[in-house]
Structures are given as structure tokens and as C-alpha cells.
Motif scaffolding. Sequence first.
Motif, PDB file in Angstrom:
ATOM      1  N   GLU A 219       0.884  -0.800  -0.083  1.00 28.68           N
ATOM      2  CA  GLU A 219       0.219   0.010  -0.257  1.00 28.68           C
ATOM      3  C   GLU A 219       1.210   1.037  -0.088  1.00 28.68           C
ATOM      4  O   GLU A 219       1.576   1.634   0.847  1.00 28.68           O
ATOM      5  N   PHE A 220       0.378   1.793  -1.392  1.00 32.97           N
ATOM      6  CA  PHE A 220       1.240   3.215  -1.033  1.00 32.97           C
ATOM      7  C   PHE A 220       0.528   4.261   0.072  1.00 32.97           C
ATOM      8  O   PHE A 220      -0.533   4.824  -0.462  1.00 32.97           O
ATOM      9  N   LYS A 221       1.933   5.755   0.399  1.00 35.34           N
ATOM     10  CA  LYS A 221       1.366   6.040   1.395  1.00 35.34           C
ATOM     11  C   LYS A 221       1.302   7.752   1.126  1.00 35.34           C
ATOM     12  O   LYS A 221       2.246   7.923   0.303  1.00 35.34           O
ATOM     13  N   ASP A 222       0.719   8.742   1.623  1.00 33.03           N
ATOM     14  CA  ASP A 222       0.652   9.845   1.207  1.00 33.03           C
ATOM     15  C   ASP A 222       1.816  10.516   1.550  1.00 33.03           C
ATOM     16  O   ASP A 222       2.274  11.930   1.990  1.00 33.03           O
ATOM     17  N   ASP A 223       2.105   9.742   3.414  1.00 31.21           N
ATOM     18  CA  ASP A 223       3.455  10.453   3.818  1.00 31.21           C
ATOM     19  C   ASP A 223       4.683  10.753   3.068  1.00 31.21           C
ATOM     20  O   ASP A 223       5.011   9.654   2.025  1.00 31.21           O
ATOM     21  N   LEU A 224       5.144  11.640   3.029  1.00 28.20           N
ATOM     22  CA  LEU A 224       6.611  12.568   2.578  1.00 28.20           C
ATOM     23  C   LEU A 224       7.950  12.559   3.497  1.00 28.20           C
ATOM     24  O   LEU A 224       7.050  12.981   4.906  1.00 28.20           O
ATOM     25  N   THR A 225       8.966  11.770   3.789  1.00 31.20           N
ATOM     26  CA  THR A 225       9.956  12.400   4.487  1.00 31.20           C
ATOM     27  C   THR A 225      11.121  12.461   4.052  1.00 31.20           C
ATOM     28  O   THR A 225      11.050  11.870   2.780  1.00 31.20           O
TER      29      THR A 225
ATOM     30  N   LYS B 271      12.566  15.010   8.575  1.00 29.95           N
ATOM     31  CA  LYS B 271      11.236  16.262   7.795  1.00 29.95           C
ATOM     32  C   LYS B 271      10.010  15.062   7.231  1.00 29.95           C
ATOM     33  O   LYS B 271      10.675  14.368   7.240  1.00 29.95           O
ATOM     34  N   LYS B 272       9.439  15.802   7.872  1.00 36.48           N
ATOM     35  CA  LYS B 272       8.032  14.968   7.572  1.00 36.48           C
ATOM     36  C   LYS B 272       6.787  15.459   7.233  1.00 36.48           C
ATOM     37  O   LYS B 272       6.457  16.960   7.284  1.00 36.48           O
ATOM     38  N   GLY B 273       5.857  15.203   6.239  1.00 40.28           N
ATOM     39  CA  GLY B 273       5.151  15.618   6.375  1.00 40.28           C
ATOM     40  C   GLY B 273       3.987  14.678   4.644  1.00 40.28           C
ATOM     41  O   GLY B 273       4.113  13.567   5.223  1.00 40.28           O
ATOM     42  N   SER B 274       3.018  15.661   4.633  1.00 41.07           N
ATOM     43  CA  SER B 274       2.190  14.920   3.772  1.00 41.07           C
ATOM     44  C   SER B 274       1.274  15.223   2.708  1.00 41.07           C
ATOM     45  O   SER B 274       1.432  16.913   2.588  1.00 41.07           O
ATOM     46  N   GLU B 275       1.368  14.283   2.094  1.00 39.91           N
ATOM     47  CA  GLU B 275       0.737  15.359   0.868  1.00 39.91           C
ATOM     48  C   GLU B 275      -0.516  14.351  -0.399  1.00 39.91           C
ATOM     49  O   GLU B 275      -0.008  13.188  -0.702  1.00 39.91           O
ATOM     50  N   SER B 276      -1.695  15.267  -0.303  1.00 43.25           N
ATOM     51  CA  SER B 276      -2.673  14.256  -0.412  1.00 43.25           C
ATOM     52  C   SER B 276      -2.478  13.500  -1.901  1.00 43.25           C
ATOM     53  O   SER B 276      -2.577  14.500  -2.554  1.00 43.25           O
ATOM     54  N   GLY B 277      -2.901  12.411  -2.388  1.00 51.98           N
ATOM     55  CA  GLY B 277      -2.464  11.510  -3.758  1.00 51.98           C
ATOM     56  C   GLY B 277      -1.681  11.280  -4.066  1.00 51.98           C
ATOM     57  O   GLY B 277      -0.903  11.048  -5.210  1.00 51.98           O
ATOM     58  N   LYS B 278      -0.522  11.507  -2.550  1.00 49.72           N
ATOM     59  CA  LYS B 278       0.462  11.283  -3.250  1.00 49.72           C
ATOM     60  C   LYS B 278       0.832   9.637  -3.728  1.00 49.72           C
ATOM     61  O   LYS B 278       1.924   9.382  -4.002  1.00 49.72           O
ATOM     62  N   GLY B 279       0.692   8.638  -2.827  1.00 44.64           N
ATOM     63  CA  GLY B 279       0.765   8.088  -3.020  1.00 44.64           C
ATOM     64  C   GLY B 279       0.213   6.626  -4.547  1.00 44.64           C
ATOM     65  O   GLY B 279       1.088   6.084  -4.753  1.00 44.64           O
TER      66      GLY B 279
END
Length: 238
Positions: free
Chosen positions: A27-33, A39-47
Amino acid sequence: MQKNELLYEGKAKKLFTTEDPQLLIAEFKDDLTAFNAEKKGSESGKGALNCQISTNLFALLSENGVATHLVETIDDNHQLVKKVDIIPIEVVVRNVATGSLSKRLGIKDGTVLPFTLVEFYYKDDDLNDPLINDEHCLILDLVDDVKKLDILREKGRLINDVLKGFFAARRLNLVDFKVEFGVDQNGEILLSDEISPDSCRFWDMDTNEKLDKDRFRQNLGNVKVAYEEVLKRIKEDK
């Protein structure tokens, strides 16, 4: 095929068992690291974008002689993959100096390298994934035979040869990328994990605009827009 127990969760994906012991669902997540998850973040649809990008590139590589763990893509965020024992070595292939290579060796950012450089990094978050050589790999028992390291280098260069030309035709410069490999139940070394803007650097050939995770690392913004552009170009007919 249904998701059962959560087997592993990494920075960008979750792996679940299925009713078949030799198959997993990724499962591909929307999380960004970045910076080893400092450094952490999230981008909806990135996964979903990474799932589609990786699906297309794995298919391309499979057609060109690179065996992968991908069985099929189930939906926007999920792939069915072969279960493998991941070799704890990150194989980094570089065509242009940037990032840690420029910092480490003082090579000017953006310098085209005289040949394709393949480096190994120890896949260990606690140690911040240090650069390693062949002898380190043997001392750490990461491989049981130095010849396997030659195989990893050969596969890394083959992947580069295929992708570099593919992206050049789409006006994208493949600056560098990281890949991981695993060993399946038959002892075959398979390309695993993913290939996406999370693990590659793409620069537009005309503008040098960065279309990868450096947009998150360097606070450039428009991460999803950049990933969408990469997918758009991948789907272009040439």
C-alpha cells in the motif's frame, strides 16, 4: 486477493500478508519524509501517483530484461507483489552530481559525471544509511558472495540505461535514483520496493526544474504537481 495482517510499515509503504504466503499487498502512503525522517509531511494523492509511476516503470523494465517483484496493480494505491527477502543495501545510481555526492566530494552541483556511478548504502535507519564498500558488505553479512554485489551493480546500470533513454525522450534528465532488491523463494534477485519521484531525481531538460522529492526537501512546494507532471510524461507516446 485480500489484505490480512500488517507485516511491515516503512516511510512510504505498508506491506500486508495475503492468503498466499508468497504474495504480499503493498500500500503506497501519502507520507513524505526527508533527511532520514527528520523532516516529515504528507501530500494527498502522492501515494496513488507513486503507485502508478512505479507500475509503469516496472513494466518498462520487465520488458527490457529486469525481473521485478510486481505481480499486478490492484487499484490506485495497492500492488500485489512477490514476497522477497530484501537485501539491506540501497543501490544508488548517479549520472549527475548533486545532493550528498556534491557535499561529500565537493563536486559542483549539476556536474555531469564522466561515467555512471553506482554506490552502495547500508539500509539502516539508526545509522542514517551510511555509504559502504564491498568489504563492508561482506563484514556485515549483507551478502554471502561478493559476486552478488557485481550483480547488483549490473542490474543498477541496466535500469539506468533503460530509464535514462526513456526519460530523455520525454525531456526529463534522470539525475540519480535509488533502488532496492530482494531474493525470492527461488533464489532470484528481483527489483523490489518502487521507482518514483520519491526515489529518483528528475530535472526538466529545458528549465532544470526539479520534479521529484527535492521539492519537499528544499521547501519548493507543488510536490503533487511535480509528480503529476512526471506521470504525464511517462504516459506520453514516443
